[in-house]
Design a protein around this motif. Structure first.
Motif, PDB file in Angstrom:
ATOM      1  N   PRO A 173       0.893   8.301  -6.788  1.00  0.00           N
ATOM      2  CA  PRO A 173       0.015   9.100  -5.910  1.00  0.00           C
ATOM      3  C   PRO A 173      -1.223   9.595  -6.650  1.00  0.00           C
ATOM      4  O   PRO A 173      -1.202   9.789  -7.866  1.00  0.00           O
ATOM      5  CB  PRO A 173       0.908  10.270  -5.498  1.00  0.00           C
ATOM      6  CG  PRO A 173       1.915  10.378  -6.580  1.00  0.00           C
ATOM      7  CD  PRO A 173       2.117   8.984  -7.115  1.00  0.00           C
ATOM      8  N   GLU A 174      -2.278   9.753  -5.888  1.00  0.00           N
ATOM      9  CA  GLU A 174      -3.502  10.308  -6.458  1.00  0.00           C
ATOM     10  C   GLU A 174      -3.270  11.782  -6.738  1.00  0.00           C
ATOM     11  O   GLU A 174      -2.618  12.473  -5.948  1.00  0.00           O
ATOM     12  CB  GLU A 174      -4.664  10.148  -5.480  1.00  0.00           C
ATOM     13  CG  GLU A 174      -5.058   8.716  -5.234  1.00  0.00           C
ATOM     14  CD  GLU A 174      -6.226   8.596  -4.282  1.00  0.00           C
ATOM     15  OE1 GLU A 174      -6.985   9.575  -4.118  1.00  0.00           O
ATOM     16  OE2 GLU A 174      -6.371   7.523  -3.697  1.00  0.00           O
ATOM     17  N   ASP A 213       0.835  -1.202   0.000  1.00  0.00           N
ATOM     18  CA  ASP A 213       0.000   0.000   0.000  1.00  0.00           C
ATOM     19  C   ASP A 213       0.870   1.253   0.000  1.00  0.00           C
ATOM     20  O   ASP A 213       0.612   2.202  -0.740  1.00  0.00           O
ATOM     21  CB  ASP A 213      -0.928  -0.013   1.218  1.00  0.00           C
ATOM     22  CG  ASP A 213      -1.836   1.194   1.253  1.00  0.00           C
ATOM     23  OD1 ASP A 213      -2.651   1.359   0.325  1.00  0.00           O
ATOM     24  OD2 ASP A 213      -1.725   1.983   2.215  1.00  0.00           O
ATOM     25  N   SER A 214       1.903   1.255   0.802  1.00  0.00           N
ATOM     26  CA  SER A 214       2.814   2.401   0.874  1.00  0.00           C
ATOM     27  C   SER A 214       3.502   2.640  -0.467  1.00  0.00           C
ATOM     28  O   SER A 214       3.590   3.782  -0.937  1.00  0.00           O
ATOM     29  CB  SER A 214       3.856   2.154   1.970  1.00  0.00           C
ATOM     30  OG  SER A 214       4.785   3.203   2.012  1.00  0.00           O
ATOM     31  N   GLU A 222       2.466   1.757  -3.416  1.00  0.00           N
ATOM     32  CA  GLU A 222       1.474   2.214  -4.392  1.00  0.00           C
ATOM     33  C   GLU A 222       1.237   3.714  -4.251  1.00  0.00           C
ATOM     34  O   GLU A 222       1.186   4.445  -5.234  1.00  0.00           O
ATOM     35  CB  GLU A 222       0.169   1.452  -4.210  1.00  0.00           C
ATOM     36  CG  GLU A 222      -0.899   1.824  -5.222  1.00  0.00           C
ATOM     37  CD  GLU A 222      -2.177   1.037  -5.043  1.00  0.00           C
ATOM     38  OE1 GLU A 222      -3.254   1.615  -5.279  1.00  0.00           O
ATOM     39  OE2 GLU A 222      -2.101  -0.139  -4.656  1.00  0.00           O
ATOM     40  N   ARG A 223       1.097   4.182  -3.009  1.00  0.00           N
ATOM     41  CA  ARG A 223       0.875   5.614  -2.788  1.00  0.00           C
ATOM     42  C   ARG A 223       2.106   6.436  -3.145  1.00  0.00           C
ATOM     43  O   ARG A 223       1.988   7.553  -3.628  1.00  0.00           O
ATOM     44  CB  ARG A 223       0.454   5.875  -1.345  1.00  0.00           C
ATOM     45  CG  ARG A 223      -0.984   5.449  -1.089  1.00  0.00           C
ATOM     46  CD  ARG A 223      -1.457   5.769   0.320  1.00  0.00           C
ATOM     47  NE  ARG A 223      -0.919   4.752   1.228  1.00  0.00           N
ATOM     48  CZ  ARG A 223      -0.132   5.014   2.256  1.00  0.00           C
ATOM     49  NH1 ARG A 223       0.215   6.242   2.536  1.00  0.00           N
ATOM     50  NH2 ARG A 223       0.317   4.046   3.023  1.00  0.00           N
TER      51      ARG A 223
END
Length: 62
Positions: A43-44, A35-36, A38-39
């Motif tokens: 990033p969004e 998860d980390s 991916e962010r």
């Protein structure tokens, strides 16, 4: 993701992560790191507003 990175993260779970409990700290650490990553790497995009979408001065919370 390296095994060393996952093992280190599993050994260093935060208190709230330990409190949540896990039958498999290695799997928990791997999910946290995935998860980390991916962010970090995808990033969004930041929310963008147009001037017409901005809150009116009387609508702001205090």
């Amino acid at each position: 993701m390296t095994d060393d990175r996952v093992s280190q993260r599993a050994a260093d779970l935060l208190p709230e992560e330990r409190a949540a409990g896990s039958a498999d700290p290695q799997a928990q650490a791997q999910a946290i790191l995935a998860d980390s990553d991916e962010r970090e790497f995808a990033p969004e995009p930041a929310e963008e507003r147009r001037s017409g979408e901005a809150a009116a001065s009387g609508d702001a919370t205090r």
